[in-house]
Scaffold this motif. Sequence first.
Motif, PDB file in Angstrom:
ATOM      1  N   TRP A 171      -5.998   2.907  62.958  1.00 11.79           N
ATOM      2  CA  TRP A 171      -5.320   3.968  62.213  1.00 11.79           C
ATOM      3  C   TRP A 171      -4.305   3.440  61.230  1.00 11.79           C
ATOM      4  CZ3 TRP A 171      -8.217   7.917  62.364  1.00 11.79           C
ATOM      5  CH2 TRP A 171      -9.017   8.144  63.498  1.00 11.79           C
ATOM      6  N   GLU A 172      -3.746   2.230  61.556  1.00 12.58           N
ATOM      7  CA  GLU A 172      -2.771   1.684  60.580  1.00 12.58           C
ATOM      8  C   GLU A 172      -3.493   1.311  59.280  1.00 12.58           C
ATOM      9  OE1 GLU A 172      -4.335  -1.568  63.039  1.00 12.58           O
ATOM     10  OE2 GLU A 172      -3.553   0.416  63.456  1.00 12.58           O
ATOM     11  N   GLY A 173      -4.762   0.843  59.403  1.00 11.41           N
ATOM     12  CA  GLY A 173      -5.576   0.548  58.216  1.00 11.41           C
ATOM     13  C   GLY A 173      -5.810   1.806  57.399  1.00 11.41           C
ATOM     14  N   VAL A 174      -6.103   2.881  58.125  1.00  7.94           N
ATOM     15  CA  VAL A 174      -6.327   4.166  57.458  1.00  7.94           C
ATOM     16  C   VAL A 174      -5.106   4.541  56.629  1.00  7.94           C
ATOM     17  CG1 VAL A 174      -6.678   6.627  57.822  1.00  7.94           C
ATOM     18  CG2 VAL A 174      -7.900   4.971  59.255  1.00  7.94           C
ATOM     19  N   ASP A 175      -3.906   4.420  57.290  1.00 11.81           N
ATOM     20  CA  ASP A 175      -2.679   4.784  56.579  1.00 11.81           C
ATOM     21  C   ASP A 175      -2.499   3.933  55.327  1.00 11.81           C
ATOM     22  OD1 ASP A 175      -2.180   6.667  58.425  1.00 11.81           O
ATOM     23  OD2 ASP A 175      -0.829   5.421  59.650  1.00 11.81           O
ATOM     24  N   LYS A 176      -2.808   2.615  55.477  1.00 11.47           N
ATOM     25  CA  LYS A 176      -2.610   1.687  54.357  1.00 11.47           C
ATOM     26  C   LYS A 176      -3.459   2.125  53.145  1.00 11.47           C
ATOM     27  CE  LYS A 176      -4.048  -2.605  53.987  1.00 11.47           C
ATOM     28  NZ  LYS A 176      -4.565  -3.850  54.583  1.00 11.47           N
ATOM     29  N   VAL A 177      -4.742   2.408  53.424  1.00 12.33           N
ATOM     30  CA  VAL A 177      -5.653   2.777  52.336  1.00 12.33           C
ATOM     31  C   VAL A 177      -5.237   4.097  51.713  1.00 12.33           C
ATOM     32  CG1 VAL A 177      -8.027   3.325  51.746  1.00 12.33           C
ATOM     33  CG2 VAL A 177      -7.547   1.503  53.354  1.00 12.33           C
ATOM     34  N   ARG A 178      -4.840   5.025  52.588  1.00 13.76           N
ATOM     35  CA  ARG A 178      -4.415   6.326  52.050  1.00 13.76           C
ATOM     36  C   ARG A 178      -3.206   6.187  51.163  1.00 13.76           C
ATOM     37  NH1 ARG A 178      -5.480  10.447  57.106  1.00 13.76           N
ATOM     38  NH2 ARG A 178      -7.747  10.336  56.957  1.00 13.76           N
ATOM     39  N   ALA A 179      -2.275   5.312  51.577  1.00 12.73           N
ATOM     40  CA  ALA A 179      -1.070   5.094  50.773  1.00 12.73           C
ATOM     41  C   ALA A 179      -1.448   4.501  49.420  1.00 12.73           C
ATOM     42  CB  ALA A 179      -0.112   4.156  51.508  1.00 12.73           C
ATOM     43  N   LEU A 180      -2.397   3.552  49.453  1.00  6.64           N
ATOM     44  CA  LEU A 180      -2.843   2.904  48.221  1.00  6.64           C
ATOM     45  C   LEU A 180      -3.412   3.926  47.248  1.00  6.64           C
ATOM     46  CD1 LEU A 180      -3.100   0.022  47.077  1.00  6.64           C
ATOM     47  CD2 LEU A 180      -5.415  -0.042  48.021  1.00  6.64           C
ATOM     48  N   ALA A 181      -4.264   4.802  47.803  1.00 13.45           N
ATOM     49  CA  ALA A 181      -4.889   5.822  46.962  1.00 13.45           C
ATOM     50  C   ALA A 181      -3.825   6.750  46.385  1.00 13.45           C
ATOM     51  CB  ALA A 181      -5.913   6.615  47.753  1.00 13.45           C
TER      52      ALA A 181
END
Length: 825
Positions: free
Chosen positions: A672-682
Amino acid sequence: MYVQLSSFLLVPTYKGRHISRIFPLLQGRCLLFSAAANSLHRTSDGYENNAKKFNFDRLFKSCTQLEHAKRLHAIVVVSGKADNIFFSSKLVNLYAYLGNVSLSRHTFNQIAKKDVFTWNSMVSAYVRSGHFREAIDCFYQFFMTSGLRPDFYTFPPVLKACKNLLDGMRMHCLVLKLGLEWDVFVTASLVHMYTRFGFLGSARKLFNDMPVRDMGSWNAMISGYCQNGNAAEALDVLNEMKLEGITMDPVTVVSILPICAQLDDTLNGMLIHLYAIKHGLEFDLFVSNALINMYSKFGQLEHAQKVFNHMVERDVVSWNSIIAAYEQNDDPHTALGLYYNMKPTGLNPDYLTLVSLSSIVAQLSDSRNGKSVHGYVLRRGWLLKDVISGNSIVDMYSKLGIMDSARAVFEALPVKDVVSWNTLITGYAQNGLSSDAIEVYDMMQECNITPNQATWVSILPAYSNVGALQQGMRVHGRLIKNNLYLDIFVGTCLIDMYGKCGKLGDAMSLFLEVPKTTSVPWNAIISCHGIHGHAEKALKLFREMREEGVKPDHITFVSLLSACSHAGLVDEGQWCFHVMQAEYGIQPILKHYGCMVDLFGRAGHLEMAYDFIKSMPVKPDASIWGALLGACRIHGNIDLATFASDRLFEVDSENVGYYVLLSNMYANTGKWEGVDKVRALARDRGLRKTPGWSSIEVNNKVDVFYTGNRSHPSSEEIYKELRNLTDKMKSLGYTPDYSFVLQDVEEDEKEHILMSHSERLAIAFGIISTPPKTPIRIFKNLRVCGDCHNATKLISKITEREIIVRDSNRFHHFKDGVCSCGDYW
DNA sequence: ATAGGGTTAG
């Protein structure tokens, strides 16, 4: 008198060119004054020769500004010549020539005793300034009330002012009544009048009966044919003229050049250019302008530029033509540069300059300057005065993707023609807003605007995009009535529409009917078979295409490669990629490389896919890494996926899809931390997830469902049906696949999320609102979800219905619990 | 003295 007049005549801005030729000894600020005074003096003193030499005509012609004309008027008044019909009528003409017709009228009204010449001057003043209605009124006033007989000078301008056939025929009768048909000018004007209203037969008859023809008569007939697009007849008359030993003058050349452009006849175009050079017409302003336009249409920009460079005198049309030449040959930068070069020449851009400019900023995706262009056109009042200006602004905003502004400009147009509607419909369709496009098309129908080819070409793809088969078929019916369905573009759109609405058979039978001389219809039918997963058939069509000698283009190969990749035909795909370069000399573009990566990757050859990327001669962009990433997700290769996604975000992709894909991969593995990272990037890059939607057409109406949407009128029944179906599916062994749930929530919640995916809502709505066993056709804007794919197989078995789902990628044809894709997609 | 026929377009 000299002293008296001098106070009027301090002329600071006068350009002394004409005058200094007449008075080589007199130069300076008071030239006009001296010349006028001299001329008047001698005339009144009876010096006939001098009066001719310093004639007023030259003076009138040398008036280039309204101020000059007013001063001249003052001289005439002061010297007691205001009642002189000759001077006053001249002033009437002069004011009209300088664009102030109200001063013409005023001067005209002051003349106590009007003769035929005076009336003629007023009529032609109106015509010259474009006041056609007033010209006709003035003519009738002249004819009915003045007691004078219009003469052969009257009719040429009046005929030009006729704005419909009825007016023109009335004038024709008057010409006959007054016995003026013997005059070449009058009859040539009649010929021209008839051609303007498309009555080429009447024009030709008059022309044939002319006992004497001058240059103008020939030109009237030739240009008449040219402007009605009758190239063959125009060339016939041209030949006849040549046989009589008459050579072309600049007007003939200018009429004929657009025909060469229209017929793409480069040889004759260049021959006429040579003719112009040989006969000294090369530097004629109109000839040069026409040459620039012709070379531009041929795509020969160097030639257009050369003509432009060699011009001795350039007007707005010259600049417009050269700017449009670059703009229409996809060189907006050069076009813009030329626009900036135009400014210092002192020529003011007109509305056609701005039409080009709006297209330039659209091509450059320059939204900021788009607003400036809009403002400019608005301030000049062109938006209200001219449909074309308005249409070009609507088109510009559409191409910039700012549909709200496009719509607002469209709504504000005082006059909308069919192009205005087409532009807005195309704008919505091209920006993926199909339902808006359909809504505007329906409005257009209500306004009783007759659609044309361009309308069909924009509305049909909108229908295919949302799967509006019934409405598309209605258009098909209408096209059969108008005999337009065999038009190559409309026909191709119909093929595409049937193909994308799941009616491959109908697409195929239409394909057999349309002319197949270009790659366009072939590309459509090949691509349709590709998205239906029938790659073998697509390849077979490609072989037929080769046998018929039709040259494939790069789009053909994109369709073929994508067909092969969806069907897992790795060897055939590689063969196509080879044939494309070796036999047709088509250099692959990124789209082709993307298909190849997809082809290898989807089939599980991830190493091959990666090696292929490394061997590419061009820098891979986001779509290439995205294809690899997609393959990694299918085959669960996390390491390569991480590598691919790092490369992907290096190239700074604008495509939200890849962020979602990567985020999904993290979510599936519980990172889920990866998910957050990608979402933040987007989020940092200002990207928002494209909402998923599915549509279904029931009773000629398209319903759109968004995931989790409960606002549909039948929402209650839909969820009830879905719960019912889920129970039956479970008894057949269905277990929800939670890896497709991307939220970190409890299991109960997950099951509900899967159930409210947009594709499932649309299917359930289809089931409850159509008779049992009717096939159901669903459209989804994104890829269909894997769990929904499984569920749909079971639903097709439970309800004994065919369910056809088209997603952003391809077709899924569900029947008896299996899918046509064989779970390979 | 006054007139006709011509080039660019969304």
